[in-house]
Motif scaffolding. Structure first.
Motif, PDB file in Angstrom:
ATOM      1  N   LYS A 268       0.843  -1.197   0.000  1.00  0.00           N
ATOM      2  CA  LYS A 268       0.000   0.000   0.000  1.00  0.00           C
ATOM      3  C   LYS A 268       0.877   1.245   0.000  1.00  0.00           C
ATOM      4  CE  LYS A 268      -3.147   2.595   3.032  1.00  0.00           C
ATOM      5  NZ  LYS A 268      -3.809   2.605   4.357  1.00  0.00           N
ATOM      6  N   GLY A 269       0.601   2.143  -0.948  1.00  0.00           N
ATOM      7  CA  GLY A 269       1.420   3.342  -1.081  1.00  0.00           C
ATOM      8  C   GLY A 269       0.597   4.618  -1.123  1.00  0.00           C
ATOM      9  N   ILE A 270      -0.167   4.880  -0.080  1.00  0.00           N
ATOM     10  CA  ILE A 270      -0.905   6.147  -0.003  1.00  0.00           C
ATOM     11  C   ILE A 270       0.069   7.201   0.510  1.00  0.00           C
ATOM     12  CG2 ILE A 270      -2.882   7.367   0.975  1.00  0.00           C
ATOM     13  CD1 ILE A 270      -3.632   5.148  -0.961  1.00  0.00           C
ATOM     14  N   THR A 271       0.557   8.038  -0.392  1.00  0.00           N
ATOM     15  CA  THR A 271       1.637   8.961  -0.035  1.00  0.00           C
ATOM     16  C   THR A 271       1.185  10.043   0.945  1.00  0.00           C
ATOM     17  OG1 THR A 271       1.195  10.263  -2.029  1.00  0.00           O
ATOM     18  CG2 THR A 271       2.882   8.537  -2.178  1.00  0.00           C
ATOM     19  N   PHE A 272      -0.106  10.320   0.971  1.00  0.00           N
ATOM     20  CA  PHE A 272      -0.686  11.078   2.079  1.00  0.00           C
ATOM     21  C   PHE A 272      -2.162  10.746   2.135  1.00  0.00           C
ATOM     22  CE2 PHE A 272      -2.249  14.455   4.776  1.00  0.00           C
ATOM     23  CZ  PHE A 272      -1.264  14.470   5.758  1.00  0.00           C
ATOM     24  N   ASP A 273      -2.666  10.583   3.356  1.00  0.00           N
ATOM     25  CA  ASP A 273      -4.060  10.176   3.529  1.00  0.00           C
ATOM     26  C   ASP A 273      -4.799  11.159   4.409  1.00  0.00           C
ATOM     27  OD1 ASP A 273      -6.445   8.839   3.588  1.00  0.00           O
ATOM     28  OD2 ASP A 273      -5.783   7.321   5.033  1.00  0.00           O
ATOM     29  N   THR A 274      -5.586  12.014   3.775  1.00  0.00           N
ATOM     30  CA  THR A 274      -6.458  12.917   4.534  1.00  0.00           C
ATOM     31  C   THR A 274      -7.760  12.241   4.922  1.00  0.00           C
ATOM     32  OG1 THR A 274      -7.606  13.717   2.560  1.00  0.00           O
ATOM     33  CG2 THR A 274      -5.584  14.878   3.183  1.00  0.00           C
ATOM     34  N   GLY A 275      -8.030  11.091   4.307  1.00  0.00           N
ATOM     35  CA  GLY A 275      -9.328  10.442   4.454  1.00  0.00           C
ATOM     36  C   GLY A 275     -10.253  10.769   3.296  1.00  0.00           C
ATOM     37  N   GLY A 276      -9.841  11.713   2.442  1.00  0.00           N
ATOM     38  CA  GLY A 276     -10.712  12.113   1.338  1.00  0.00           C
ATOM     39  C   GLY A 276     -11.924  12.873   1.858  1.00  0.00           C
ATOM     40  N   ILE A 277     -13.071  12.679   1.214  1.00  0.00           N
ATOM     41  CA  ILE A 277     -14.292  13.357   1.659  1.00  0.00           C
ATOM     42  C   ILE A 277     -14.666  12.930   3.076  1.00  0.00           C
ATOM     43  CG2 ILE A 277     -16.765  13.634   1.198  1.00  0.00           C
ATOM     44  CD1 ILE A 277     -14.949  15.166  -0.731  1.00  0.00           C
ATOM     45  N   SER A 278     -14.405  11.683   3.429  1.00  0.00           N
ATOM     46  CA  SER A 278     -14.599  11.207   4.808  1.00  0.00           C
ATOM     47  C   SER A 278     -13.367  11.608   5.621  1.00  0.00           C
ATOM     48  CB  SER A 278     -14.782   9.687   4.828  1.00  0.00           C
ATOM     49  OG  SER A 278     -15.812   9.277   3.959  1.00  0.00           O
ATOM     50  N   ILE A 279     -13.173  12.904   5.767  1.00  0.00           N
ATOM     51  CA  ILE A 279     -11.897  13.447   6.216  1.00  0.00           C
ATOM     52  C   ILE A 279     -11.558  13.041   7.649  1.00  0.00           C
ATOM     53  CG2 ILE A 279     -12.779  15.638   7.097  1.00  0.00           C
ATOM     54  CD1 ILE A 279     -10.336  16.926   5.541  1.00  0.00           C
ATOM     55  N   LYS A 280     -10.270  12.845   7.890  1.00  0.00           N
ATOM     56  CA  LYS A 280      -9.788  12.458   9.202  1.00  0.00           C
ATOM     57  C   LYS A 280      -9.803  13.648  10.161  1.00  0.00           C
ATOM     58  CE  LYS A 280      -6.422   9.011   7.563  1.00  0.00           C
ATOM     59  NZ  LYS A 280      -6.954   7.834   8.288  1.00  0.00           N
ATOM     60  N   PRO A 281      -9.793  13.382  11.473  1.00  0.00           N
ATOM     61  CA  PRO A 281      -9.575  14.465  12.443  1.00  0.00           C
ATOM     62  C   PRO A 281      -8.188  15.089  12.237  1.00  0.00           C
ATOM     63  CG  PRO A 281     -10.405  12.482  13.519  1.00  0.00           C
ATOM     64  CD  PRO A 281     -10.037  12.091  12.118  1.00  0.00           C
ATOM     65  N   ALA A 282      -8.045  16.340  12.604  1.00  0.00           N
ATOM     66  CA  ALA A 282      -6.784  17.051  12.368  1.00  0.00           C
ATOM     67  C   ALA A 282      -5.650  16.522  13.242  1.00  0.00           C
ATOM     68  CB  ALA A 282      -6.979  18.551  12.625  1.00  0.00           C
ATOM     69  N   ALA A 283      -5.970  16.038  14.434  1.00  0.00           N
ATOM     70  CA  ALA A 283      -4.928  15.613  15.369  1.00  0.00           C
ATOM     71  C   ALA A 283      -4.076  14.498  14.772  1.00  0.00           C
ATOM     72  CB  ALA A 283      -5.567  15.148  16.676  1.00  0.00           C
ATOM     73  N   ASN A 284      -2.781  14.749  14.743  1.00  0.00           N
ATOM     74  CA  ASN A 284      -1.788  13.765  14.274  1.00  0.00           C
ATOM     75  C   ASN A 284      -1.935  13.375  12.807  1.00  0.00           C
ATOM     76  OD1 ASN A 284      -0.598  13.553  16.880  1.00  0.00           O
ATOM     77  ND2 ASN A 284      -2.212  12.129  17.495  1.00  0.00           N
ATOM     78  N   MET A 285      -2.672  14.167  12.038  1.00  0.00           N
ATOM     79  CA  MET A 285      -2.799  13.827  10.620  1.00  0.00           C
ATOM     80  C   MET A 285      -1.456  13.893   9.905  1.00  0.00           C
ATOM     81  SD  MET A 285      -5.099  15.352   7.463  1.00  0.00           S
ATOM     82  CE  MET A 285      -6.672  15.437   8.284  1.00  0.00           C
ATOM     83  N   HIS A 286      -0.509  14.663  10.440  1.00  0.00           N
ATOM     84  CA  HIS A 286       0.801  14.751   9.808  1.00  0.00           C
ATOM     85  C   HIS A 286       1.480  13.388   9.701  1.00  0.00           C
ATOM     86  CE1 HIS A 286       1.644  15.014  14.134  1.00  0.00           C
ATOM     87  NE2 HIS A 286       2.837  14.521  13.854  1.00  0.00           N
ATOM     88  N   GLU A 287       1.110  12.472  10.598  1.00  0.00           N
ATOM     89  CA  GLU A 287       1.714  11.139  10.563  1.00  0.00           C
ATOM     90  C   GLU A 287       1.263  10.332   9.341  1.00  0.00           C
ATOM     91  OE1 GLU A 287       0.969   9.218  14.276  1.00  0.00           O
ATOM     92  OE2 GLU A 287       2.046  10.742  15.450  1.00  0.00           O
ATOM     93  N   MET A 288       0.249  10.821   8.644  1.00  0.00           N
ATOM     94  CA  MET A 288      -0.260  10.089   7.487  1.00  0.00           C
ATOM     95  C   MET A 288       0.664  10.163   6.272  1.00  0.00           C
ATOM     96  SD  MET A 288      -2.911   8.337   8.137  1.00  0.00           S
ATOM     97  CE  MET A 288      -1.988   7.937   9.626  1.00  0.00           C
TER      98      MET A 288
END
Length: 505
Positions: A268-288
Motif C-alpha cells: 500500500k502506497g498512499i503517499t498522504f491520507d487525509t481520508g478524502g471526503i470522509s476526512i480524518k480528524p486534524a490531530a496527528n494527521m501529519h503522521e499520514m
C-alpha cells in the motif's frame, strides 16, 4: 528552494565489517548481563586481568548491567588503554544473549556513543547469526534522517566492527555483508516514510523506485493515471482522483536464472491520507505521510533480494495514490469497478487502502505466483488489537506460518489473526458486489476479508495468500529504543527477506 528527492533519500550509514583482531579498535564495546545486582561481562576476548579491572571499575560507578544502561570507561588499566563502552543487557534467560537482545543493545550502544569514528564490538564467542544481528542493530541504530536540516553536523561514526576471532573469516564476512545489505533496505524504507508528502507523491515515488531498481538490476514498469483509467484500475483511479498528483502502479521484477519459485508482494502506497471526503480528524494527521510504508517495504524487499542474489523470483507491486478531498474527489456512496471486474460500493473514502490494494492484488494474480503477500498500514483496528510494535498476519496457513517463522527468526513481532467466516457477510452491498467497509468490530479482520476477494486463481485454486497489517510498528511516534529510531522504522523488510531466504534455501 525545494530539496531534491534524491537528496532526501540519500543514506548515511556506517560500514559493517568483521575482524579477527582488536587492532585499531577505536572504542571497544562490551556487553554485560545483570546477575545478582552486579554486571557480568558477556563473551569478551579480553584478558582475565583486564576483565577483572573492568568489573571492578563498573562496580565503582554503580553499573549493574541493567537493560539499556551504558557506562563509558576512558581508561581501564595499564594494559588496556583503548576506551571501553559497556552496554547492559539486563537479566538473560539461561544466561544466553539472543539475536533480539544483541540487536537492541548494539543499537543502544551506537546511539549512546558520540564523536567516535569506529566502534568494535568484542563478542568473540558469538556465532555468525549472533554477529550478524549485532552488526544489523549497530547500523540501524546509527540511522538518522537529516535531509531537511539546513545544517547537519557530519557523521562521526564510519565503521562498526564485529571482533569475530572464533568464527571462520568467510562466515564472518558473509554475516557482515548480509547485515549491511539488509540494514540498507530497512534504512531505505525509513527514509521513504520520513520524507514529506510535499516531495514524495505517486509520480516522484514511482520515479525513485525506477531509479533504484535500475541500479539493483531489477526490471521496473509504471502505469500512470491515464493508463490506469484506460486499463480499468478503478480502485487506484478513484482514490487518486481527488488529488492534482495522479496515482501510479509500479511493477518490479527480480528474476534470477536459478529461481526456486515465484512470490508476489503488494504494498500500500498512499503517499498522504487525509481520508478524502470522509476526512480524518486534524490531530496527528501529519503522521499520514507514513501511509505508504507498505509500498516502501515492498520496494526495499525486492531490491534487497536482488542485492543478496536470492534464488527466488520476486515480483513487487507498489499501489501509489494520494487521498485528498477536492471538487474532483470520489464520494461516499459511489460505486466503482475494480481491476478484474468486481464492483465496490464506497461507503467511506477513508477506507481507501484496500481499494488500491484490491487493484494491485488482482494484477499480481495474473503473474500466477506461488504465493502473494500484501503488506499495508491498513487499519487503526490493528493498533487497537495489537499495539504499536506488533503487526498482524491473516490468510492461508502455509503462507502465514512461513511469515511467522521468518518474523521470529529476525525478531520482528508478528501475530496471527483469523478471518472469521462471518466477516465477509458484513461487506455485503445491495448495489455492488461488496462494500469497502463492514461492521466496526473486528475492523482489521474485515479489511483482510475484503482483500481476499481480489486474490486470483491458478488451475481453479485460489493463489496462496497472506495479508500483513503494519499500522502499528511501521511508524514510531515516540522515543527511539534499541535499533529503532523515531518515525519510520522499516518494519517488515527483515521479515520478508527472511521469508524469501527460506524459499530460496
Amino acid at each position: 528552494m525545494a530539496v531534491a528527492l534524491d537528496e532526501l533519500l540519500a543514506l548515511d550509514l556506517p560500514t559493517a565489517s568483521a575482524s579477527s583482531t582488536l587492532d585499531g579498535a577505536g572504542v571497544i564495546v562490551l556487553f554485560a548481563a545483570s546477575a545478582d545486582s552486579a554486571a557480568s561481562i558477556v563473551d569478551s576476548s579480553l584478558a582475565e586481568s583486564d576483565l577483572a579491572d573492568l568489573t571492578r571499575a563498573l562496580g565503582q560507578v554503580g553499573f549493574t548491567g541493567e537493560k539499556d544502561a551504558v557506562a563509558r570507561l576512558p581508561r581501564v588499566s595499564g594494559d588496556l588503554d583503548t576506551p571501553v563502552v559497556v552496554v547492559g543487557l539486563g537479566k538473560l534467560a539461561d544466561g544466553q544473549a539472543t539475536t533480539q537482545v544483541l540487536r537492541h543493545a548494539a543499537g543502544t550502544a551506537v546511539r549512546a556513543v558520540k564523536d567516535v569514528a569506529r566502534l568494535t564490538f568484542d563478542v568473540a564467542g558469538f556465532d555468525a547469526g549472533l554477529g550478524q544481528a549485532l552488526l544489523e542493530g549497530a547500523v540501524l541504530g546509527s540511522y538518522r534522517y537529516t535531509g531537511y536540516k539546513s545544517s547537519a553536523s557530519p557523521r562521526s561514526l564510519t565503521e562498526v566492527v564485529w571482533h569475530a576471532s572464533d568464527v571462520p573469516a568467510d562466515e564472518a564476512e558473509a554475516a557482515a555483508h548480509r547485515a549491511q545489505t539488509v540494514a540498507r533496505g530497512v534504512a531505505e524504507t525509513r527514509s521513504l516514510v520520513n520524507t514529506s508528502a510535499l516531495q514524495l507523491f505517486p509520480e516522484s515515488f514511482a520515479d525513485a523506485a525506477v531509479a533504484a531498481a535500475k541500479e539493483a538490476g531489477v526490471k521496473a514498469t509504471v502505469l500512470d493515471d491515464t493508463e490506469l483509467a484506460e486499463k480499468g484500475y478503478g480502485g487506484l483511479t478513484f482514490v487518486g482522483m481527488g488529488s492534482s498528483r495522479g496515482p501510479r502502479l509500479v511493477r518490479l521484477e527480480y528474476a534470477p536464472k536459478s529461481s526456486q519459485g515465484k512470490v508476489a508482494f503488494v504494498g500500500k502506497g498512499i503517499t498522504f491520507d487525509t481520508g478524502g471526503i470522509s476526512i480524518k480528524p486534524a490531530a496527528n494527521m501529519h503522521e499520514m505521510k507514513s501511509d505508504m510504508a507498505g509500498a516502501a517495504t515492498v520496494l526495499a524487499t525486492v531490491l534487497t533480494a536482488a542485492r543478496l542474489e536470492l534464488d527466488v523470483t520476486v515480483i513487487g507491486y507498489l499501489a501509489l495514490a494520494e487521498n485528498m478531498p477536492s471538487a474532483t474527489a470520489g464520494r461516499p456512496g459511489d460505486i466503482i469497478t475494480m481491476f478484474g471486474g468486481k464492483t465496490v460500493e464506497v461507503l467511506n473514502t477513508d477506507a481507501e487502502g484496500r481499494l488500491v490494494m484490491g487493484d494491485a492484488l488482482a494484477a499480481a494474480s495474473l503473474d500466477e505466483p506461488d504465493a502473494i503477500v500484501d503488506i499495508a498500514t491498513l487499519t487503526s483496528a490493528a493498533l487497537v488489537a495489537l499495539g504499536k510494535r506488533t503487526a498482524g498476519v491473516m490468510g492461508d496457513d502455509d503462507v502465514a506460518d512461513a511469515l511467522l517463522d521468518a518474523a521470529d527468526a529476525v525478531d520482528e513481532p508478528l501475530w496471527e489473526m483469523p478471518i472469521p467466516e462471518e466477516m465477509r457477510g458484513t461487506l455485503d452491498s445491495t448495489q455492488a458486489d461488496l462494500a469497502n467497509i463492514g461492521q466496526r468490530e473486528g475492523g482489521m479482520l474485515i479489511a483482510a476479508a475484503f482483500l481476499r476477494e481480489f486474490v486470483g486463481e491458478t488451475e481453479g485454486e485460489r493463489i496462496p495468500w497472506a495479508h500483513v497489517d503494519i499500522a502499528g510498528p511501521s511508524f514510531n511516534a515516540g522515543s527511539p529504543y534499541g535499533h529503532v529510531t523515531k518515525e519510520g522504522t522499516g518494519y517488515g523488510v527483515r521479515t520478508l527477506v527472511a521469508y524469501l531466504e527460506g524459499l530460496s534455501a
